[in-house]
Design a protein around this motif. Structure first.
Motif, short mmCIF file in Angstrom:
data_model
loop_
_atom_site.label_atom_id
_atom_site.label_comp_id
_atom_site.label_asym_id
_atom_site.label_seq_id
_atom_site.Cartn_x
_atom_site.Cartn_y
_atom_site.Cartn_z
N GLY A 279 67.50 -8.10 4.08
CA GLY A 279 67.79 -8.12 2.66
C GLY A 279 67.83 -9.55 2.14
N GLU A 280 67.42 -9.74 0.90
CA GLU A 280 67.29 -11.09 0.35
C GLU A 280 68.63 -11.80 0.21
OE1 GLU A 280 64.82 -14.20 -1.04
OE2 GLU A 280 64.39 -12.32 -0.02
N GLU A 281 69.66 -11.08 -0.30
CA GLU A 281 70.93 -11.75 -0.55
C GLU A 281 71.62 -12.21 0.73
OE1 GLU A 281 73.53 -9.64 -3.12
OE2 GLU A 281 72.06 -9.51 -4.76
N PRO A 282 71.71 -11.36 1.78
CA PRO A 282 72.32 -11.87 3.02
C PRO A 282 71.53 -13.05 3.62
CG PRO A 282 72.21 -9.47 3.03
CD PRO A 282 71.41 -9.92 1.85
N LEU A 283 70.21 -13.02 3.51
CA LEU A 283 69.40 -14.12 4.04
C LEU A 283 69.69 -15.41 3.29
CD1 LEU A 283 67.13 -15.34 5.78
CD2 LEU A 283 65.49 -14.48 4.09
N ILE A 284 69.72 -15.33 1.97
CA ILE A 284 69.99 -16.54 1.19
C ILE A 284 71.38 -17.08 1.49
CG2 ILE A 284 70.38 -17.37 -1.17
CD1 ILE A 284 68.07 -15.61 -2.07
N GLU A 285 72.35 -16.18 1.65
CA GLU A 285 73.69 -16.63 1.98
C GLU A 285 73.73 -17.34 3.33
OE1 GLU A 285 77.52 -17.51 1.35
OE2 GLU A 285 76.17 -16.56 -0.10
N ALA A 286 73.03 -16.76 4.33
CA ALA A 286 72.99 -17.39 5.66
C ALA A 286 72.27 -18.73 5.60
CB ALA A 286 72.30 -16.44 6.64
N LEU A 287 71.18 -18.78 4.85
CA LEU A 287 70.44 -20.05 4.72
C LEU A 287 71.28 -21.10 4.01
CD1 LEU A 287 66.90 -18.67 3.82
CD2 LEU A 287 67.48 -20.00 5.85
N ARG A 288 72.00 -20.67 2.98
CA ARG A 288 72.86 -21.61 2.27
C ARG A 288 73.93 -22.19 3.21
NH1 ARG A 288 73.47 -22.48 -2.92
NH2 ARG A 288 72.36 -20.55 -3.49
N THR A 289 74.47 -21.33 4.07
CA THR A 289 75.46 -21.79 5.05
C THR A 289 74.85 -22.79 6.03
OG1 THR A 289 76.62 -19.67 4.89
CG2 THR A 289 77.10 -21.05 6.80
N ALA A 290 73.65 -22.46 6.54
CA ALA A 290 72.97 -23.34 7.49
C ALA A 290 72.60 -24.67 6.86
CB ALA A 290 71.72 -22.66 8.05
N VAL A 291 72.20 -24.65 5.59
CA VAL A 291 71.87 -25.90 4.88
C VAL A 291 73.15 -26.69 4.62
CG1 VAL A 291 71.00 -26.85 2.71
CG2 VAL A 291 69.74 -25.02 3.87
#
Length: 864
Positions: free
Chosen positions: A312-324
C-alpha cells in the motif's frame, strides 16, 4: 525530534577546496581540467564534491552530477554520463538540443531523450563515433560558459564509461570544462580495472589526483560540534569517537548517533554492526523496506519499490519517510527514487540477508519489472532485469535476460558490458534444460559474417534455427574483439574451435579459426598465418559464402603485409569474385583494397591504383567509414611509393578529414598522419612535415610513439643533421614497430644504415644490409628494397679504399646487385632508383661515369 547525524558545518578540507577552486579558474580560462578525488569509503568525497558544486554554481558555472551504479560485477554502460546528460537537459532544455544538432542519432545511444538511434552498425567504429560526438557536444555546451561534470563512485564504473571519460579528458582542448570524479581507493585491489585507468590519466598535464585523508582530532571535534549542536564537545567523547572511528567522517557520524541514542558501549568492533545499528533500531516495516531497497540497486525507483513490496502507498511512504529521517536512505537527485545515504550501509544490509531471503527479494523485483517494464528507464531495464534474475538464482529466466542485456549493450556500442553479459549467459547455459532453451531463446541479430545456422546449405537441420551455445560464444568473440579484450577473445575463439564439429560444420569452424587469426594479429603474435591456412582448407571445397570470401580476403591481406606471392594475388581476386557473388559488399571492398595493393606490388601499378580507388568509392557507397579510411590510407601510401606525392598529400588529407568526422582518428589517424608527412617529405616541404608530426604528438589523446611516425621523425632529424634526435626517434620506431612487416622494417633499416654510415660505422651498415638480404626473398619486395639497396651500395662506395672495409666487400656488392635482378620498373620514380643503383654500384667499383648519373636524373626529374 529528528536527530541530525550529518554535520551542518562543512569541516576542514581547505587545501582540497583551494585546489578545486584553482582548477575551476583554469577551466574558466579555456584550459580544461580534471581532478580525480580518491579516498576510503566514508572519508567525505561526496560532501566535498557537493560543497564544491554549490560554490561553482554560485560563481556562474553550469554543474551536473552523475554517479556510477553498482549493478552486478560492473555498472550499467555509460550510466553516469546518461544521468548527467538527462540532468543537463532539464537545466538547459533547448540549449542542449541546439548543441546536439546533427548528432542526435549518435547521442541517442547515451540518452534516448535525443530520439531514435541512428542506423549505423554497432561496431567498434560506431563506438568511436559516439565518443567523438559526445566530446563535440561538451565543447559546444562549454563555448560560452564553464561546465563542471562530476562523476561519483568511479570504482563501480563499467569499462565503456571509463573509456568515454578518458576520451573526453584527452580530447577536450581549449574548452571551459572541469571534470571531477570520485572513487573509493580502499576498493582498488591489485587487479581492479580502475588502477590502469588512473595510471594512464596521471601522465596528462591537465589531470590532478587528490587523495582525501581521514580527519584529525581537531576536525573530528568540529564535526561532532556540528552534529551534537554544541560549541565544545566533551573531550573524552571526542577522544573515544576519534579512536573508534580512526578519523573516518562517516564512522564519526554513526558513532555520534549511537552516543545520542544512549548506547555508546553497545557497539561491537565489527564494521557491520556499526553500519547496521541504526537500521536495526527501525521498526520491522521500515527494515523490510530498507532490505528491499538494498537489493534494488544503488538507486531504486519509488514505483518499483511500491510494486515489489505491495504494502500500500501510505505505509510505504511512512516507512520511507522514517528511513530518510534516520539518514539511512535519501531521495535521489532526480526525485524519482531513493538511494542509501552511504553505499557501505547498503552493502551491509545486503550482506546481512539470508541466501533464500536475497533470492526471494530479487525474484520479486524481476517479476514486478517484467509485469510493468515502465517502472524503470528503457536504457537500464535490460541490465537491471538480467541482474535481478541472476541474483534470484533462476537460470531459466536469467539466461534470456542476460542475452537481452547483451543486445542492449551492443546497441549502445558498450562492447565490454555486452561481453560480460554474454559470458554470464555461457556460464548459465549448462544449468538450463533443453526444453527451456528450445522455447525461450531467440536467434541473435548477427552483424558479422558468422554463418546463420550450424550446417551447410546442403544438409540443413531445422534444429539449427534456434540459438545455440556456440552462437553465443561467437558473439562473445566479436564483443571481445570490439572491446579490445584480445586475450579473452583468443580464449573464446579457441573454445569455439573445440566446440564446433568441423566435419559437420566446416564453415563455422573456419569462422572461429579466422577470429583466432585476427586476435593473434592484433596481439602481434605468431600463428595467424597457420590459422588462416587451416580456415582456408575448411572452406576450400564448400559453396560460395561470405565466410569463405572473408577467409580468403584476410589470408591475402595477411600475406600482403608480410611476404606476398602471385598466389596471394590470385587469392585476393577469388575473394573479390565470391564476395560479389554472395552480396557481401564490405568483404568485397576489403578484398579489393588488398587486391589493388598486390597488383601494384606485382608490376601493374596503374591497375592497382584503379582497383584501390574503386574500392574506396564502394566503401563510401556502403556507408562503412572504417573501410573508407583503410582504403584512403592504402591509396595515399601507394601514391607516395609510386612517386605521386602531390596526389598522396591530397588523399591523406581526405583520409584524415574522413577519420575525424566519423570518430576514427584513434584507429587510423596515426598512419594517415604518417602518410601526409611522408608525402610532404617527398615534396621537399620539410618544415610542414615536421609541423604535421608535432601537431599529432602535442595532442595528449594521440599515440605519439607510433612506429611509422617515429621513423619519419628520424628521417627529418637526419635531413637536419641532428644525430641525437635521429637516434632517439629510431629507437622509438624499433621499440614500437611490427617486426614481421617489411613496410615498417625496411624503411627503418634504411634510417639505421644512414645513421651508421654518416657517423663513421660503415661495417655496421654492411652488417644490417646483409641481415635484410638474408631475410627478404629477392624479387618480392623490390619496390621497398630499391631505396635500401641504393643506400647500401652508396655506403660501400664511400668506404672504397678503407682497409677495414675490404674483406667481404665484393661479395656484398654482388648480393646487392643480385637482389635487384629481374626487376622491371614501371614508373619514373622506380626507374630513377634503378638507375641510381647502377650508378652507385659502378662508383663502388671505381667505374662510374657522368652517363650513369644522367640516366638517373632524367626519370627522377619527371617524378618530381
Amino acid at each position: 525530534m529528528e536527530q541530525i547525524s550529518v554535520s551542518p558545518v562543512f569541516v576542514g578540507r581547505s587545501t582540497e577546496t583551494d585546489l578545486l577552486a584553482a582548477a575551476l579558474r583554469r577551466a574558466e580560462a579555456g584550459d580544461p581540467q580534471t581532478v580525480l578525488i580518491g579516498g576510503e569509503a566514508g572519508v567525505g568525497k561526496t560532501r566535498l564534491v557537493e560543497e564544491f558544486l554549490d560554490s561553482a554554481a554560485a560563481a556562474g558555472a553550469v554543474t551536473v552530477l552523475g554517479g556510477c551504479l553498482e549493478i552486478g560485477a560492473e555498472g550499467l554502460p555509460y550510466a553516469p554520463l546518461a544521468t548527467a546528460l538527462r540532468r543537463l537537459y532539464r537545466q538547459l532544455g533547448p540549449e542542449l538540443e541546439r548543441a546536439a544538432a546533427g548528432m542526435e542519432g549518435h547521442l541517442a545511444r547515451l540518452l534516448p531523450d535525443f530520439g531514435e538511434a541512428d542506423g549505423e552498425p554497432n561496431d567498434e567504429f560506431g563506438r568511436a563515433r559516439l565518443f567523438e560526438h559526445t566530446a563535440r557536444l561538451f565543447e559546444r555546451l562549454a563555448a560560452d560558459r564553464t561546465l563542471v561534470l562530476a562523476v561519483e563512485d568511479l570504482h563501480w564504473s563499467d569499462r565503456s564509461t571509463r573509456e568515454l571519460l578518458a576520451y573526453l579528458i584527452r580530447t577536450l582542448h581549449r574548452s571551459r570544462v572541469l571534470i571531477v570524479t570520485t572513487y573509493r581507493s580502499d576498493d582498488l585491489h591489485r587487479r581492479h580495472p580502475l588502477r590502469p585507468f588512473l595510471a594512464e590519466l596521471d601522465r596528462l598535464r591537465t589531470v590532478q589526483r587528490l587523495e582525501l585523508d581521514r580527519f584529525g582530532q581537531v576536525e573530528v571535534a568540529a564535526q561532532l560540534a556540528g552534529i551534537l549542536g554544541t560549541e565544545a564537545p566533551d573531550r573524552a567523547l571526542v577522544d573515544r569517537i576519534h579512536r573508534r572511528s580512526e578519523g573516518n567522517p562517516f564512522f564519526v557520524e554513526e558513532l555520534a548517533t549511537a552516543h545520542r541514542q544512549g548506547c555508546p558501549a553497545g557497539l561491537t568492533e565489527s564494521l557491520r554492526d556499526i553500519l547496521l545499528v541504526r537500521v536495526e533500531a527501525l521498526s520491522d516495516e521500515t527494515q523490510q523496506v530498507v532490505k528491499f531497497a538494498a537489493e534494488g540497486g544503488s538507486c531504486v525507483e519509488h514505483g518499483l519499490l511500491a510494486a515489489v513490496l505491495d504494502e500500500g502507498e501510505e505505509p510505504l511512504i511512512e516507512a520511507l519517510r522514517t528511513a530518510v529521517g534516520a539518514n539511512i536512505l535519501r531521495p535521489d537527485t532526480d526525485g524519482e527514487g531513493y538511494r542509501f545515504r552511504h553505499a557501505l550501509v547498503r552493502e551491509a544490509v545486503s550482506d546481512d540477508l539470508l541466501p533464500g531471503e536475497r533470492h526471494l527479494i530479487n525474484r520479486r523485483f524481476a517479476d514486478a519489472l517484467e509485469q510493468d517494464p515502465a517502472l524503470v528507464g528503457d536504457e537500464v531495464r535490460p541490465a537491471r532485469l538480467a541482474n535481478y534474475w541472476y541474483h534470484a538464482h533462476h537460470p531459466a529466466r536469467a539466461l534470456p535476460a542476460a542475452l537481452e542485456a547483451a543486445r542492449a549493450a551492443r546497441r549502445r556500442n558498450a562492447f565490454a558490458e555486452q561481453l560480460r553479459m554474454l559470458e554470464r549467459a555461457l556460464e548459465l547455459w549448462e544449468e538450463v534444460s533443453e526444453d527451456v532453451l528450445e522455447h525461450t531463446l531467440r536467434p541473435y541479430d548477427w552483424a558479422e559474417t558468422y554463418p546463420p545456422c550450424s550446417c551447410d546449405a546442403g544438409r540443413h537441420d531445422t534444429s539449427c534455427d534456434r540459438l545455440r551455445q556456440v552462437d553465443v560464444l561467437a558473439e562473445a568473440v566479436v564483443a571481445a574483439r570490439r572491446s579490445g579484450e584480445r586475450e579473452r577473445g583468443l580464449s573464446l575463439a579457441k573454445r569455439g574451435v573445440r566446440l564446433v564439429d568441423e566435419q559437420r560444420d566446416p564453415m563455422r569452424a573456419a569462422w572461429f579459426r579466422m577470429q583466432r587469426a585476427r586476435m593473434l594479429g592484433h596481439l602481434d603474435r605468431p600463428g595467424g598465418s597457420a590459422e588462416l591456412a587451416y580456415a582456408h582448407r575448411l572452406v576450400a571445397d564448400l559453396g560460395p559464402s561470405a565466410v569463405q570470401a572473408e577467409v580468403l580476403a584476410l589470408e591475402a591481406a595477411h600475406a600482403m603485409l608480410r611476404r606476398p606471392t602471385h598466389e596471394h594475388l590470385a587469392t585476393a581476386e577469388r575473394a573479390v569474385r565470391i564476395a560479389r557473388e554472395v552480396g557481401a559488399g564490405s568483404v568485397e571492398a576489403h578484398a579489393r583494397m588488398t587486391l589493388g595493393s598486390l597488383l601494384a606490388d606485382f608490376d601493374d601499378p596503374d591497375q592497382g591504383l584503379a582497383e584501390l580507388a574503386a574500392a574506396v568509392e564502394q566503401a563510401r557507397a556502403l556507408g562503412v567509414p572504417d573501410l573508407t579510411c583503410r582504403g584512403l590510407n592504402n591509396l595515399a601510401s601507394l601514391l607516395v611509393q609510386l612517386g605521386r606525392a602531390e596526389e598522396a598529400e591530397r588523399t591523406a588529407r581526405e583520409g584524415l578529414e574522413a577519420a575525424g568526422s566519423t570518430g576514427l582518428l584513434g584507429n587510423t589517424g596515426a598512419i594517415l598522419t604518417g602518410n601526409l608527412a611522408e608525402a610532404l617529405i617527398a615534396l621537399g616541404r620539410l618544415a610542414e612535415a615536421a609541423g604535421v608530426l608535432d601537431a599529432w604528438a602535442e595532442d595528449p589523446s594521440r599515440d605519439s610513439h607510433h612506429a611509422f611516425l617515429s621513423r619519419l621523425r628520424a628521417e627529418l632529424a637526419l635531413l637536419a643533421d641532428d644525430r641525437a634526435a635521429a637516434e632517439a626517434a629510431l629507437a622509438q620506431a624499433v621499440a614500437a614497430g611490427r617486426h614481421e612487416q617489411p613496410q615498417h622494417v625496411l624503411p627503418t633499416v634504411l634510417v639505421s644504415i644512414e645513421i651508421a654510415a654518416r657517423w663513421g660505422s660503415p661495417l655496421a651498415a654492411r652488417e644490417q644490409i646483409l641481415e635484410v638480404l638474408d631475410r627478404e626473398p629477392a624479387g618480392q619486395q623490390t619496390l621497398l628494397l630499391l631505396p635500401l639497396l641504393v643506400r647500401a651500395a652508396a655506403v660501400e662506395a664511400d668506404a672504397r679504399g678503407l682497409p677495414a672495409a675490404g674483406p667481404g666487400r665484393d661479395g656484398v656488392l654482388a648480393r646487392i646487385a643480385a637482389a635487384a635482378e629481374g626487376y622491371r620498373p614501371q614508373v619514373p620514380l622506380h626507374q630513377g632508383w634503378a638507375r641510381l643503383l647502377d650508378a652507385e654500384l659502378a662508383r663502388a667499383h671505381g667505374a662510374d661515369t657522368a652517363g650513369h648519373w644522367a640516366e638517373a636524373i632524367a626519370p627522377l626529374r619527371v617524378a618530381g
